[in-house]
Motif scaffolding. Structure first.
Motif, PDB file in Angstrom:
ATOM      1  N   GLY A 237       0.841  -1.183   0.000  1.00 42.53           N
ATOM      2  CA  GLY A 237       0.000   0.000   0.000  1.00 42.53           C
ATOM      3  C   GLY A 237       0.883   1.243   0.000  1.00 42.53           C
ATOM      4  O   GLY A 237       2.082   1.158  -0.281  1.00 42.53           O
ATOM      5  N   TYR A 238       0.272   2.372   0.309  1.00 35.44           N
ATOM      6  CA  TYR A 238       1.082   3.591   0.309  1.00 35.44           C
ATOM      7  C   TYR A 238       0.566   4.620   1.297  1.00 35.44           C
ATOM      8  O   TYR A 238      -0.585   4.562   1.737  1.00 35.44           O
ATOM      9  N   THR A 239       1.455   5.519   1.641  1.00 37.04           N
ATOM     10  CA  THR A 239       1.135   6.613   2.561  1.00 37.04           C
ATOM     11  C   THR A 239       1.554   7.924   1.917  1.00 37.04           C
ATOM     12  O   THR A 239       2.611   7.997   1.287  1.00 37.04           O
ATOM     13  N   VAL A 240       0.710   8.934   2.083  1.00 36.97           N
ATOM     14  CA  VAL A 240       1.003  10.285   1.588  1.00 36.97           C
ATOM     15  C   VAL A 240       1.052  11.204   2.803  1.00 36.97           C
ATOM     16  O   VAL A 240       0.151  11.151   3.651  1.00 36.97           O
ATOM     17  N   ALA A 241       2.075  12.011   2.905  1.00 33.44           N
ATOM     18  CA  ALA A 241       2.136  12.974   4.018  1.00 33.44           C
ATOM     19  C   ALA A 241       3.008  14.148   3.602  1.00 33.44           C
ATOM     20  O   ALA A 241       3.908  13.990   2.760  1.00 33.44           O
TER      21      ALA A 241
END
Ligand code: PMP
Ligand code: GLN
Length: 375
Positions: A237-241
């Protein structure tokens, strides 16, 4: 001695195990039972023969990061810097855990809206934070009076999940305005926006924190390729910050997993541009309608399902058992496994509702619905 004395084996593991042992149709744990896109299988075969079996860069394979940034731009009109604002994770679960570990400090309060996905609270506890569980209203939508009453100077994080598991509800613009007002009022609050079902909405469009000017710089957004590409077992999956938060998240990520499976990243980096995620809602809408259509003559009363691949059903016309007991009976006596909703409530509040996963081939859905209609 236990660091998590209240935590037992997850309901997903319990119900899937029971379904396997009894041969029941498994509509409990959320995963598709139909084959994945042959394009993805081809890519997997091709990739295995290439020299991509070693560690990728820590935050993700550059090709995947840049194509993911393209997907976010196309979908939400937001430009994220692949180097400083994106992270490839071992599923959304790891993105959530790593984010909480990186950002929640001892004594910080973290608001969690119930019924809530089960991985939030244990991570908060392990980070030394204090989970503040706040019930959604009876329609599984945010009760902003209740939320406003619980948020204060000690609140560090509000965890949101939209489209919502287990209910299948999605937030409207006014919910985002309420959240933005809170974030505006308390300058230290961050939002962890769990959007793993971002592409699975039916009648109304999904609103992402990526699209909200006032949230973008205060939000950590997690998503799951497992949900979007029917590959839950790949655990990616992925994370955006924003860069200042991502810097801290990466510090934990590098000692938590370091980097994610290279083959999976290589496949997805090619696949992401070959697949139209905007079709996913239509694909699952047909399944929702097939399943709910076949259940219309049953004694189950269905809740509205606006997104995700879960259908909530009220069984109070059939039984007064607790939802946990009813799910066990449904599995062992009738041969259909489902998930009780009460386990996602801190107070175990039981509204006699259970969750069915409709990410299944049509034959399975029809067969399960037939059984459910006879109960
Ligand atoms: N959040 C929610 C709301 C979920 O339903 C799930 C289950 N897939 C996750 C997070 C975890 O996603 P993943 O399987 O990618 O770890
Ligand atoms: N997200 C899946 C569900 O809601 C479960 C994933 C898991 O078993 N951890 O059913």
């Amino acid at each position: 001695m236990s660091k998590l004395p209240q935590v037992a084996t997850t309901i997903f593991t319990v119900m899937s195990k029971l379904a396997n042992e009894t041969g029941a149709i498994n509509l409990s744990q959320g995963f598709p039972n139909f084959p994945v896109d042959p394009k993805l299988i081809d890519l997997l075969g091709n990739m295995a023969g290439q020299n991509i079996h070693q560690y990728t860069p820590m935050a993700g394979a550059p090709g995947l990061l840049s194509r993911l940034s393209g997907l976010i731009a196309r979908q939400y009109g937001r430009n994220v810097d692949p180097n400083s604002e994106l992270l490839i994770t071992a599923g959304a679960t790891q993105g959530i855990f790593t984010t909480i570990m990186a950002l929640v400090e001892n004594g910080d309060e973290v608001c969690i809206l119930d019924p809530s996905y089960d991985c939030y609270e244990p991570a908060v506890v392990l980070a030394g934070g204090i989970p503040i569980r706040i019930s959604l209203d009876e329609n599984f939508m945010p009760d902003w009076d209740r939320i406003n009453a619980k948020v204060n100077e000690k609140t560090k994080l509000i965890i949101t999940n939209n489209p919502h598991n287990p209910s299948g509800r999605i937030w409207g613009t006014s919910d985002f305005e309420q959240l933005e007002a809170l974030v505006d009022k308390y300058k230290n609050i961050l939002v962890l926006s769990d959007e793993v079902y971002e592409f699975i909405t039916f009648d109304r469009p999904h609103i992402s924190a990526n699209q909200r000017e006032k949230l973008k710089d205060r939000s950590i957004i997690t998503s799951s390729f497992g949900k979007s590409f029917h590959i839950t077992g790949w655990k990616i999956g992925y994370t955006v910050a924003p860069p200042n938060l991502m810097k801290e998240i990466k510090k934990v990520h590098q000692y938590n997993v370091f980097s994610v499976n290279s083959i999976a990243q290589a496949c997805l980096s090619e696949y992401i541009d070959q697949v139209d995620v905007t079709q996913l809602g239509e694909f699952y809408k047909k399944k929702r309608d097939l399943f709910s259509g076949h259940l219309s003559k049953s004694r189950f009363k269905l809740d509205p399902c606006e997104g995700t691949y879960f259908q909530v059903a009220d069984y109070s016309a059939i039984s007064s058992d607790s939802d946990v007991d009813f799910c066990k009976l449904l599995t062992t006596e009738h041969g259909v496994a489902a998930i009780p909703i009460s386990v996602f409530n801190a107070d175990l509040r039981d509204a006699k509702k259970i969750r069915f996963c409709f990410a299944k081939d049509d034959e399975t859905l029809i067969k399960a619905a037939k059984i459910l209609c006879d109960i």
